[in-house]
Design an enzyme around this catalytic site. Structure first.
Site, short mmCIF file in Angstrom:
data_model
loop_
_atom_site.label_atom_id
_atom_site.label_comp_id
_atom_site.label_asym_id
_atom_site.label_seq_id
_atom_site.Cartn_x
_atom_site.Cartn_y
_atom_site.Cartn_z
N GLU A 70 18.09 66.86 18.37
CA GLU A 70 16.79 66.05 17.92
C GLU A 70 16.89 64.76 18.90
OE1 GLU A 70 15.95 64.53 14.31
OE2 GLU A 70 14.08 63.77 14.92
N ASP A 90 20.12 68.41 13.88
CA ASP A 90 19.48 67.13 13.22
C ASP A 90 20.46 66.16 12.83
OD1 ASP A 90 17.94 65.44 12.36
OD2 ASP A 90 16.30 66.67 11.71
N ILE A 92 20.44 63.05 11.33
CA ILE A 92 19.96 62.51 10.36
C ILE A 92 18.66 63.13 9.96
CG2 ILE A 92 19.16 60.62 8.80
CD1 ILE A 92 21.14 58.85 10.45
N ASP A 93 18.56 63.98 8.86
CA ASP A 93 17.27 64.58 8.54
C ASP A 93 16.63 63.42 7.52
OD1 ASP A 93 14.91 66.40 8.84
OD2 ASP A 93 15.61 67.14 6.96
N THR A 95 15.22 60.11 8.45
CA THR A 95 15.35 59.11 9.19
C THR A 95 14.53 57.70 8.49
OG1 THR A 95 15.95 59.96 10.98
CG2 THR A 95 15.29 57.55 11.22
N ASP A 220 15.00 70.59 12.17
CA ASP A 220 14.71 70.35 10.86
C ASP A 220 15.08 71.37 9.90
OD1 ASP A 220 13.73 67.57 11.07
OD2 ASP A 220 11.93 68.40 11.94
N1 2AM Z 1 6.23 65.43 13.63
C1 2AM Z 1 6.75 65.86 12.56
N2 2AM Z 1 5.90 66.30 11.68
C2 2AM Z 1 6.26 66.77 10.36
N3 2AM Z 1 7.52 66.45 10.04
C3 2AM Z 1 8.33 65.99 10.76
C4 2AM Z 1 8.06 65.55 12.07
N4 2AM Z 1 9.06 65.11 12.80
C5 2AM Z 1 10.27 65.14 11.82
N5 2AM Z 1 9.87 65.58 10.65
C6 2AM Z 1 10.77 65.85 9.66
O1 2AM Z 1 9.90 65.78 8.27
C7 2AM Z 1 10.41 65.25 7.43
C8 2AM Z 1 9.82 64.12 6.86
O2 2AM Z 1 8.52 64.23 6.61
C9 2AM Z 1 11.99 64.87 7.92
O3 2AM Z 1 12.66 66.06 7.61
C10 2AM Z 1 11.65 64.85 9.26
O4 2AM Z 1 12.77 64.65 10.07
P1 2AM Z 1 13.62 63.67 10.61
O5 2AM Z 1 13.92 62.48 9.69
O6 2AM Z 1 14.79 64.24 11.20
O7 2AM Z 1 12.51 62.97 11.91
MG MG Z 2 14.70 66.12 11.02
MG MG Z 3 16.54 63.59 12.47
#
Ligand code: 2AM
Ligand code: MG
Ligand code: MG
Length: 287
Positions: A70, A90, A92-93, A95, A220
């Protein structure tokens, strides 16, 4: 089970567990937060650090392998899934959860060969839950076998989804009307934990009966998709077609009947595929 993928898994588990120490020790601290593609798309130094350490540890061991990470993609690296052995990471999923200390954050790693996922690991760091599945080998949570609920009746389902990072009108109205339509069916409940990977693993445990998400990226959901499948669940695109981890649309469910019913009820807003730049779909949201 491929011999190659089998060789990677114990190392990878260890690597993930070691990196979870990095995530957990930063969890309570103040974080410097930077914005990525929207005011709700965040990154911290820990996301970048964990990804760098994971990639360098794996690359050290498997120098020929490719990576889709990511934060590497956010830093401008080209995203392409080829037939070569590829690690999809990923760091940290969740964040936004991490920044706010909402206690659901995960490290997600999938390994593909010929574009097919061989195994997936999702480590929910605060809960200390290691979800794991290997193609044809079943799905496990901390070593115990996982089974999806098998629920066939949508009106008895708990459905998980995510609110996402999009804030434009089309995405927001699509997202809210999808939730509204499901509640009107009615389903038993709609939930969101803030991490797509952990959300989807709930379907593998039977704690939730379905999950859908539009707008997330391949990192994700790549690992949790095989975890759901190996737990006996089904994974498909929100339009009812075959699951494609690059399409940025997913339904994971306890049964084909529930997945099909959700596909009939929800709509997707436009967003560019992960593996296509400027696809011309007219998306105004986060890409
Ligand atoms: N543009 C996006 N639209 C929807 N969900 C997203 C996104 N980008 C990341 N996510 C992921 O959706 C979840 C939060 O709604 C998390 O798993 C997040 O991952 P992340 O924390 O690695 O960015
Ligand atoms: Mg994520
Ligand atoms: Mg992430």
């Amino acid at each position: 089970m491929s011999r190659t993928s089998g060789a990677h898994t114990p190392d990878t588990h260890l690597c993930v567990l070691l990196q979870s120490e990095v995530v957990l020790s930063a969890f309570q601290q103040h974080k410097e937060v930077k914005l990525k593609s929207s005011p709700a798309d965040l990154v911290t130094e820990t996301d970048q650090r964990v990804e760098k350490i994971l990639i360098s540890a794996i690359r050290n061991r498997y120098p020929q392998h490719r990576f889709i990470g990511e934060e590497s993609v956010a830093a401008g690296e080209h995203l392409e899934l080829t037939d070569s052995p590829t690690w999809i990471i990923d760091p940290i999923d969740g964040t936004v959860n991490f920044v706010h200390r909402f206690p659901f954050v995960a490290i997600s790693i999938a390994f593909t060969v010929n574009r097919q996922t061989q195994f997936g690991i999702v480590y929910s760091c605060v809960e200390d839950k290691l979800f794991y599945a290997q193609r044809g080998g079943g799905a496990f949570l901390n070593g115990e076998p996982l089974h999806a609920s098998g629920q066939q009746d949508i009106s008895r389902c708990v459905v998980v989804t995510e609110i996402g990072a999009e804030r434009d009108d089309v995405a927001l109205s699509t997202m809210t009307s999808n939730i509204r339509r499901l509640l009107q069916l009615p389903v038993h409940g709609v939930r969101a934990l803030g991490t797509a990977a952990v959300d989807m693993c709930q379907v593998a445990t039977g704690g939730a009966d379905a999950y859908y998400h539009i707008g997330m990226h391949c990192w994700d959901i790549a690992a949790s998709a095989i975890i759901v499948q190996e737990a006996g669940g089904v994974v498909m695109d929100t339009d009812g077609s075959e699951f494609d981890m690059m399409s940025r649309r997913v339904i994971a469910a306890s049964s084909a009947a529930v997945a099909d019913r959700i596909a009939q009820v929800i709509q997707a807003f436009p967003c560019c595929r992960d593996d296509e730049d400027n696809c011309g779909c007219g998306a105004t949201g986060v890409n």
